[in-house]
Design a protein around this motif. Structure first.
Motif, PDB file in Angstrom:
ATOM      1  N   ALA A 114      -3.227   6.362  20.449  1.00 22.13           N
ATOM      2  CA  ALA A 114      -1.939   7.054  20.349  1.00 22.13           C
ATOM      3  C   ALA A 114      -1.516   7.308  18.906  1.00 22.13           C
ATOM      4  O   ALA A 114      -0.420   7.851  18.675  1.00 22.13           O
ATOM      5  N   HIS A 115      -2.345   6.931  17.938  1.00 22.31           N
ATOM      6  CA  HIS A 115      -1.947   7.049  16.527  1.00 22.31           C
ATOM      7  C   HIS A 115      -3.137   7.456  15.659  1.00 22.31           C
ATOM      8  O   HIS A 115      -4.208   6.846  15.734  1.00 22.31           O
ATOM      9  N   ASN A 116      -2.925   8.460  14.825  1.00 22.08           N
ATOM     10  CA  ASN A 116      -3.903   8.803  13.790  1.00 22.08           C
ATOM     11  C   ASN A 116      -3.553   8.171  12.446  1.00 22.08           C
ATOM     12  O   ASN A 116      -4.393   8.101  11.550  1.00 22.08           O
ATOM     13  N   THR A 117      -2.321   7.740  12.322  1.00 23.07           N
ATOM     14  CA  THR A 117      -1.866   7.130  11.077  1.00 23.07           C
ATOM     15  C   THR A 117      -1.545   5.660  11.331  1.00 23.07           C
ATOM     16  O   THR A 117      -1.355   5.229  12.465  1.00 23.07           O
TER      17      THR A 117
ATOM     18  N   ARG B 180      -6.684  -4.030  19.054  1.00 22.58           N
ATOM     19  CA  ARG B 180      -8.116  -3.720  19.050  1.00 22.58           C
ATOM     20  C   ARG B 180      -8.483  -2.810  20.214  1.00 22.58           C
ATOM     21  O   ARG B 180      -9.239  -1.843  20.042  1.00 22.58           O
ATOM     22  N   GLN B 181      -7.942  -3.110  21.409  1.00 20.02           N
ATOM     23  CA  GLN B 181      -8.310  -2.319  22.580  1.00 20.02           C
ATOM     24  C   GLN B 181      -7.751  -0.898  22.531  1.00 20.02           C
ATOM     25  O   GLN B 181      -8.206  -0.010  23.262  1.00 20.02           O
ATOM     26  N   SER B 182      -6.779  -0.677  21.635  1.00 16.83           N
ATOM     27  CA  SER B 182      -6.238   0.677  21.472  1.00 16.83           C
ATOM     28  C   SER B 182      -6.976   1.475  20.405  1.00 16.83           C
ATOM     29  O   SER B 182      -6.756   2.687  20.274  1.00 16.83           O
ATOM     30  N   CYS B 183      -7.825   0.793  19.632  1.00 15.05           N
ATOM     31  CA  CYS B 183      -8.550   1.461  18.547  1.00 15.05           C
ATOM     32  C   CYS B 183      -9.734   2.247  19.120  1.00 15.05           C
ATOM     33  O   CYS B 183     -10.437   1.773  20.024  1.00 15.05           O
TER      34      CYS B 183
ATOM     35  N   GLY C 267       1.416 -12.829  13.104  1.00 12.50           N
ATOM     36  CA  GLY C 267       0.001 -12.914  13.461  1.00 12.50           C
ATOM     37  C   GLY C 267      -0.366 -12.163  14.714  1.00 12.50           C
ATOM     38  O   GLY C 267      -1.477 -12.343  15.236  1.00 12.50           O
ATOM     39  N   ASN C 268       0.526 -11.312  15.195  1.00 14.97           N
ATOM     40  CA  ASN C 268       0.271 -10.563  16.427  1.00 14.97           C
ATOM     41  C   ASN C 268       0.008  -9.089  16.121  1.00 14.97           C
ATOM     42  O   ASN C 268       0.595  -8.526  15.179  1.00 14.97           O
ATOM     43  N   PRO C 269      -0.841  -8.437  16.910  1.00 17.87           N
ATOM     44  CA  PRO C 269      -1.064  -7.005  16.712  1.00 17.87           C
ATOM     45  C   PRO C 269       0.199  -6.201  17.019  1.00 17.87           C
ATOM     46  O   PRO C 269       0.926  -6.506  17.980  1.00 17.87           O
ATOM     47  N   TRP C 270       0.449  -5.184  16.215  1.00 17.58           N
ATOM     48  CA  TRP C 270       1.542  -4.277  16.507  1.00 17.58           C
ATOM     49  C   TRP C 270       1.206  -3.487  17.778  1.00 17.58           C
ATOM     50  O   TRP C 270       0.055  -3.076  17.964  1.00 17.58           O
ATOM     51  N   PRO C 271       2.170  -3.279  18.661  1.00 21.04           N
ATOM     52  CA  PRO C 271       1.904  -2.492  19.875  1.00 21.04           C
ATOM     53  C   PRO C 271       1.348  -1.114  19.528  1.00 21.04           C
ATOM     54  O   PRO C 271       1.864  -0.421  18.647  1.00 21.04           O
TER      55      PRO C 271
ATOM     56  N   TYR D  47       0.843  -1.192   0.000  1.00 19.32           N
ATOM     57  CA  TYR D  47       0.000   0.000   0.000  1.00 19.32           C
ATOM     58  C   TYR D  47       0.877   1.240   0.000  1.00 19.32           C
ATOM     59  O   TYR D  47       2.087   1.186   0.233  1.00 19.32           O
ATOM     60  N   GLU D  48       0.239   2.357  -0.290  1.00 22.65           N
ATOM     61  CA  GLU D  48       0.851   3.670  -0.126  1.00 22.65           C
ATOM     62  C   GLU D  48      -0.120   4.525   0.665  1.00 22.65           C
ATOM     63  O   GLU D  48      -1.333   4.396   0.518  1.00 22.65           O
ATOM     64  N   GLY D  49       0.396   5.384   1.511  1.00 21.26           N
ATOM     65  CA  GLY D  49      -0.465   6.236   2.315  1.00 21.26           C
ATOM     66  C   GLY D  49      -0.342   5.936   3.785  1.00 21.26           C
ATOM     67  O   GLY D  49       0.302   4.962   4.213  1.00 21.26           O
ATOM     68  N   ASP D  50      -0.994   6.785   4.600  1.00 22.31           N
ATOM     69  CA  ASP D  50      -0.848   6.708   6.051  1.00 22.31           C
ATOM     70  C   ASP D  50      -2.168   6.639   6.807  1.00 22.31           C
ATOM     71  O   ASP D  50      -2.164   6.455   8.020  1.00 22.31           O
ATOM     72  N   TYR D  51      -3.280   6.772   6.091  1.00 25.42           N
ATOM     73  CA  TYR D  51      -4.562   6.924   6.773  1.00 25.42           C
ATOM     74  C   TYR D  51      -5.519   5.814   6.347  1.00 25.42           C
ATOM     75  O   TYR D  51      -5.788   5.632   5.158  1.00 25.42           O
TER      76      TYR D  51
END
Length: 541
Positions: free
Chosen positions: A490-493, A471-474, A463-467, A438-442
């Motif tokens: 903690a992230h918009n991108t 899901r609980q951080s979304c 197969g693990n979520p990136w820190p 992909y290209e882009g940040d959003y």
């Protein structure tokens, strides 16, 4: 050849298909052997098949547009009224596009049965002005002058945003029958050879035209031989002009099929020979006969258009009755429209065979039968997709009823990207994508989570979520919106990582599409079929 989505096309291309049965569903090879990593740089990503999916617990549903109760365009002028015989004012393929250079909906249509090619334009796609209303010096709606003894049949047109020559911005082909005498009305023309074996057949040809404005046309040449209801479209993913040709089965010459011919050059490359045409498509055993009519179904036409990241196909399926029965009943034949999708531009995935848009079969109704989609198929207007459909009511002032009278234009609307959704009702469910380039940040989604919620997590190679992207951080999405950005606390991108996968979690929600954009405006870079307001050169850029 590698396509935009990482698919490798078969060699030679186009494939040399061979008919082996009359009704077995045709294979879609790329679904059996998809690429391990899918490139999603271009366009919104739709879940119409499993091409993007590694695993899922969600339910896939397909949806239909809703037809407005009244036509948006119908016969009014002398040309369209055909002196009260076969009234007609609707695209017979022809074309309907949005030109974002002057912000107009533009329509080319069949004006008076087998008579003229008319033109009209609109600011909103609902209220139309005809050519003579826009330019009072014009005598009628025609964009091509009448020629003695020449009757138009099918026509097809395309707005070529990428044309290098501005005089070729609009391209058109018209199937004509040339008789040796003046013929003013369809019902007074000599019978075809298949109706009268002693008749002399007219000269049939497909002529090609160019125009800078869609109104003033120049004849350029002649295409190869084919029947009426031959059309064309442009595939921007392969950069080829594709002709959808009326052909007949090699196994049973009574059965209609579609032939395929492609060329990079519309005018200089369209003089095909019979051996150049590839068997392309047909109906199959799941195109059930109408329970009241009972006739063997056949493909009547196959049109296509680029929508976001794939090609959208519209199968016009002939349900019957045959012409001789329609002559007796004086009512139009019945065509219904069915949807299909392609990621390589040749093979069509038909996940459902139910009607996408149906003829009503109700005598006196504007949408009684003979449904046709105009070239371009659909337009994107705000949060909706507009599907214009030509129908024939059969109503005739002079005849009472006629199989080729009452041609008018209906409009059906559906949610943007609304062909298919993945849903979970009253419980958690997920869909995990395959590895993505992909290209882009959003990250954006088209979803209905007004009564529930949707969240996403980014998955690494193990197969693990990136820190920070669990899901609980979304931040849960709890709205109904055709464009909604996904954010984390903690992230918009999104995280930039090779072979990224995305897991979407749904609870009492529907997911229609996702995509990754360059900025928070959320433009997908995808193709908008026949265009629409707010886009540039037919793309969401």
């Amino acid at each position: 050849m590698k396509l935009y989505n990482n698919l490798e096309t078969a060699q030679p291309w186009p494939p040399a298909n061979v008919e082996t049965t009359l009704d077995k569903p045709l294979a879609v090879a790329y679904l059996d052997n998809p690429p391990p990593v899918v490139n999603i740089t271009l366009g919104r990503q739709l879940f119409v098949d499993d091409f993007l999916i590694e695993s899922s617990t969600l339910t896939r549903e397909f949806h239909q547009p809703k037809l407005l109760p009244q036509p948006v365009f119908e016969p009014q002028t002398p040309l369209e009224m055909n002196d009260g015989f076969c009234t007609c004012a609707c695209p017979f393929n022809d074309g309907l596009f949005y030109d974002d250079h002057d912000n107009k909906f533009k329509m080319w249509y069949h004006a008076g049965w087998f008579d003229g090619i008319g033109y009209a334009e609109s600011d909103d796609g609902i209220h139309w002005k005809r050519l003579h209303e826009i330019y009072p010096d014009r005598q009628d709606e025609r964009v091509l002058p009448a020629v003695k003894g020449r009757l138009r049949d099918g026509s097809a047109l395309w707005l070529d945003y990428a044309a290098s020559d501005p005089d070729e911005r609009y391209k058109m082909m018209v199937f004509f029958r040339q008789f040796d005498q003046e013929i003013k009305y369809y019902h007074r023309k000599p019978k075809h050879a298949h109706d009268n074996p002693d008749s002399v057949a007219p000269d049939e040809k497909i002529l090609l035209y160019k125009s800078p404005d869609g109104i003033n046309w120049t004849e350029v040449g002649e295409a190869g031989k084919s029947g009426d209801n031959t059309t064309f479209f442009y595939n921007p993913f392969t950069k080829k002009w594709v002709f959808s040709l009326r052909t007949f089965s090699a196994l049973d010459s009574r059965i209609r099929t579609r032939g395929y011919f492609e060329t990079p050059e519309f005018f200089t490359g369209s003089n095909w020979k019979a051996q150049d045409i590839k068997f392309w498509s047909r109906t199959d055993i799941f195109d059930f006969p109408d329970p009241q009519l009972g006739y063997y179904t056949q493909i009547y036409n196959l049109d296509a258009t680029p929508y976001e990241s794939l090609m959208l196909g519209m199968f016009s399926v002939f349900m019957g009755p045959p012409n001789n029965i329609c002559e007796l009943t004086k009512m139009p034949k019945i065509n219904d429209l069915k949807i299909a999708f392609s990621r390589d531009g040749f093979h069509w995935h038909r996940p459902v065979h139910s009607n996408f848009i149906s003829s009503s079969r109700e005598k006196g109704a504007f949408d009684y039968g003979y449904a046709h989609s105009p070239n371009g198929i659909c337009l994107v207007v705000g949060d909706e997709i507009y599907f214009y459909v030509s129908f024939f009511s059969g109503q005739s002032p002079n005849f009472g009823s006629h199989k080729y009278s009452g041609g008018n234009l209906g409009l059906a609307k559906m949610r943007r990207d609304g062909f298919c959704s993945l849903s979970a009702k009253q419980q958690d469910g997920f869909v995990l994508t395959k590895a993505l380039e992909y290209e882009g940040d959003y990250l954006f989604v088209n979803c209905d989570a007004a009564a529930g919620e949707l969240s996403a997590e980014l998955i690494d190679d193990n197969g693990n979520p990136w820190p920070g992207y669990e899901r609980q951080s979304c931040i849960p999405v709890q709205v109904d919106a055709t464009k909604m950005q996904i954010r984390w606390k903690a992230h918009n991108t999104i995280r930039q990582a090779p072979n990224l996968r995305i897991r979407f979690w749904l609870n009492n929600a529907r997911l229609y599409a996702f995509w990754i954009a360059d900025d928070e405006n959320g433009r997908s870079r995808g193709y908008m079929a026949a265009g629409g307001p707010g886009f540039k050169d037919g793309r969401d850029i």
